[in-house]
Design an enzyme around this catalytic site. Structure first.
Site, PDB file in Angstrom:
ATOM      1  N   ASP A  61       0.528  -5.084  14.518  1.00 27.42           N
ATOM      2  CA  ASP A  61      -0.046  -6.025  13.557  1.00 27.42           C
ATOM      3  C   ASP A  61      -1.020  -6.897  14.349  1.00 27.42           C
ATOM      4  OD1 ASP A  61      -0.686  -8.014  11.770  1.00 27.42           O
ATOM      5  OD2 ASP A  61       1.347  -8.806  11.546  1.00 27.42           O
ATOM      6  N   LYS A  81     -10.426 -11.950  14.767  1.00 29.43           N
ATOM      7  CA  LYS A  81     -10.328 -10.989  13.671  1.00 29.43           C
ATOM      8  C   LYS A  81     -11.339 -11.305  12.565  1.00 29.43           C
ATOM      9  CE  LYS A  81      -6.770  -9.120  10.537  1.00 29.43           C
ATOM     10  NZ  LYS A  81      -5.323  -9.144  10.275  1.00 29.43           N
ATOM     11  N   GLU A 106      -2.362  -3.793   5.545  1.00 32.46           N
ATOM     12  CA  GLU A 106      -1.216  -4.664   5.811  1.00 32.46           C
ATOM     13  C   GLU A 106      -0.214  -4.680   4.647  1.00 32.46           C
ATOM     14  OE1 GLU A 106      -3.196  -8.263   6.883  1.00 32.46           O
ATOM     15  OE2 GLU A 106      -3.855  -7.449   8.808  1.00 32.46           O
ATOM     16  N   ASP A 156       0.582 -12.660   1.075  1.00 34.29           N
ATOM     17  CA  ASP A 156       0.501 -12.801   2.536  1.00 34.29           C
ATOM     18  C   ASP A 156      -0.190 -14.113   2.899  1.00 34.29           C
ATOM     19  OD1 ASP A 156       0.049 -12.589   5.247  1.00 34.29           O
ATOM     20  OD2 ASP A 156      -0.631 -10.516   5.196  1.00 34.29           O
TER      21      ASP A 156
END
Length: 620
Positions: free
Chosen positions: A23, A87, A187, A211
């Site tokens: 992850d 990211k 994800e 999330d």
């Protein structure tokens, strides 16, 4: 004689090479694997350092790289050399940042183009791919140390909204870290797998994955049918997360203690202390009603849960509004959702859990560690790919990457190896020369960064592109690979509708041994290939910059001073001289100098052009 591997940490016989699940997060990252004996997914905790690795990279003055918890300490003491939230930059151009560049405490280079962003640290230039690779290297090393076995293959997760460019950048980062990335998994799909959803091929249901991480939020609605996960809709905010909860607490304390916000921001030690206290208060209030603390015995950091919930209510409401929009896009009602899965550390806040459960009209599922659930799901996907779950049917996949040649002889991947068949993927390209009316599309198969190391499959010309300035035409190149393994490549110029296509059979008579050799070569030459690619990309950026600046000066000479022309000419000459050095950082530094020098008068001339265009025109 057959070789048998033994896992030294467990003493168990290892029949297969370990494939890990990773992850790669905005705030934190972690790595997981399937335990060889009880077949359960486990997040790796190397030497008791914890499962979580902060996604932070610090560069010391001596050029050393520090990753993770130790790097986090430099966020306030040396922000210019400490990279976080990388990211957010993956697969993006400066223009994509949409005014959020000030969010970063380090230098993000604006090369005034659609090219991917670079980060400047001292005199070196790093792409987000290189920076992400540093985090992945740390995860890989932790896994190897904990498992006492080499780790060369991985499944890496990405947000459902990541586009093709961002997914490819994630693959490239894995490659640079010495990993063969077998699959890029969404994800929310990984989170669902961790909860056992989608493992039964007969199962059909629709789930919501909420999330809420440290810096980002997204909600995904997934349809699961015969083991295939389809993203029906996704919504969210890439600049909203648990950090906003902390900021709300800090602002409350600043107000209560009658502090001056600007003074606090300038005092790095105090602002760091407040941030840490706010994080501590948030965590405490997840299980208790009151938090009591002070800083230096002077600043009162008392906070009650109901006050905290009042502070964060607008933030939580924004996430629920995103849920409402995602449901509307999926054309579903809350009662049609079979399960709601909670992901991300910030979902531990009771108010968040209650708000999500209320909106969907059912208790959200948070029985697994929300920090680990995505990595655990990635490990399950890795186990499926390793062929260890015989009850799960794996669809056919592409044996080698399919892509096209771009400037400098580079391979641009369109359909990565191990993609499910049938599949469709595409990228958008443009021209590099003014008035260009033809574009050659060369199709290749292979894993190397340079097309000359790969296998050519087909080539055709897209003719009849309208003559426009460089960068104006928009050419979509699409690869459509059907269930029979027939590849169709089409190129369309969007402004004119000009279209050309070719059909190729992608089996090409390659034997298994040839495929294996191509894969082996790609791993053996990974670092060398990436290094070569980066030099070529730097040269391409420089050549485009020289072309644009020389044209600009020629067209606007009457608006420039002799000194500006002389300095620009000197900087262009300097850039031409360093082009042959083969040193990426030297080339990019010269590009950066030219960009910074020409930006002010480029803006000035744009203003002149606007005034001239508006002169004598009546505005309605």
């Amino acid at each position: 004689m057959a070789k048998v591997a033994i896992n030294l940490s467990t003493g168990a016989l290892q029949q297969e090479e370990v494939i890990v699940g990773i992850d790669l997060g905005t705030t934190n990252s972690l790595v997981a694997y399937i335990h060889p004996e009880d077949r359960t997914p486990i997040a790796i905790n190397d030497q008791g350092q914890g499962t979580i690795v902060p996604s932070v990279v610090h560069f010391t003055q001596t050029g050393e790289t520090i990753v993770g918890t130790a790097a986090k300490d430099y966020l306030t003491t040396d922000p210019a050399n400490t990279i976080y939230s990388v990211k957010r930059l993956l697969g993006k151009s400066y223009n994509d940042l949409g005014g959020h560049q000030d969010y970063f405490g380090y230098k993000v280079i604006d090369d005034n183009s659609e090219g991917l962003v670079k980060v400047r640290v001292q005199d070196k230039f790093y792409s987000p791919i290189e920076l992400s690779a540093e985090i992945l290297k740390e995860l890989r090393e932790r896994a190897e140390h904990a498992l006492k076995t080499p780790v060369n293959r991985a499944v890496i997760t990405v947000p459902a909204y990541f586009n093709d460019s961002q997914r490819q950048a994630t693959r490239d980062a894995g490659k640079l870290a010495g990993l063969e990335v077998l699959r890029i998994v969404n994800e929310p799909t990984a989170a669902a797998l961790a909860y056992g959803i989608g493992l039964d091929p007969e199962e059909e249901k629709t789930v919501a994955v909420y999330d809420l991480g440290g810096g980002t939020f997204d909600i995904s609605i997934l349809s699961i049918h015969q083991g295939i996960f389809e993203v029906l809709s996704t919504n969210g905010d890439t600049y909203l997360g648990g950090d906003d909860f902390d900021r709300a607490i800090i602002n409350h304390w600043i107000q209560n203690n009658e502090l001056i916000a600007d003074t606090v921001n300038q005092d790095k030690h105090l602002s760091q202390e407040l941030r840490l206290k706010a994080e501590e208060a948030k965590k405490t209030l997840s299980s208790q009603q009151v938090y009591a603390g002070t800083i230096d015995g002077k600043i009162d950091c008392h906070l009650e849960r109901h006050t905290f919930e009042t502070l964060i209510a607008p933030i939580v409401a924004r996430t629920i509004e995103s849920c409402r929009m995602a449901m509307a896009d999926a054309k579903l009602q809350p009662e049609q959702i079979a399960a709601v899965i909670m992901v991300g550390g910030s979902t531990r806040v009771p108010m968040v859990y209650e708000a999500v459960s209320t909106f969907f009209g059912k208790q959200a599922n948070n029985s697994l560690n929300p920090d680990e659930v995505v990595a655990l799901g990635a490990a399950i996907q890795a186990d499926i790919l390793a062929g260890n779950r015989k009850d799960i049917l794996l669809l056919d996949v592409t044996p080698l990457t399919l892509g096209i040649e771009t400037m400098g002889g580079l391979m641009d991947s369109i359909i990565p190896r191990n993609s499910k068949v049938p599949t469709k993927a595409g990228r958008q390209y443009t021209t590099s020369i003014d008035g260009q009316v033809n574009m050659k599309i060369s199709v290749y198969q292979g894993e190397r960064d340079l097309v000359k190391e790969n296998r050519k499959l087909a080539e055709f010309d897209l003719k009849g592109i309208p003559a426009m300035p460089a960068g104006f035409p928009k050419v979509d190149v699409n690869f459509i690979l059907n269930a029979d393994g027939i590849l169709k490549v089409e190129a369309i110029e969007l402004r004119s509708g000009t279209r050309q296509e070719v059909e190729v059979k992608p089996q090409y008579g390659l034997t298994d041994a040839q495929v294996e050799q191509m894969l082996l070569d790609s791993i053996t030459h990974a670092r060398e290939d990436v290094s070569t690619r980066m030099v070529i990309e730097a040269r391409t950026t420089a050549e485009q910059m020289i072309y644009q600046v020389e044209r600009f000066v020629e067209k606007n000479r009457e608006h420039l001073t002799p000194d500006e022309i002389a300095l620009t000419t000197a900087n262009v000459q300097r850039l031409k001289e360093v082009l042959g050095t083969g040193d990426k950082d030297t080339i990019l530094k010269a590009v950066d100098i030219l960009e910074e020098q020409t930006s002010p008068f480029a803006e000035r001339i744009m203003q002149i052009s606007i005034k001239q265009a508006m002169a004598g025109k009546k505005i309605e």
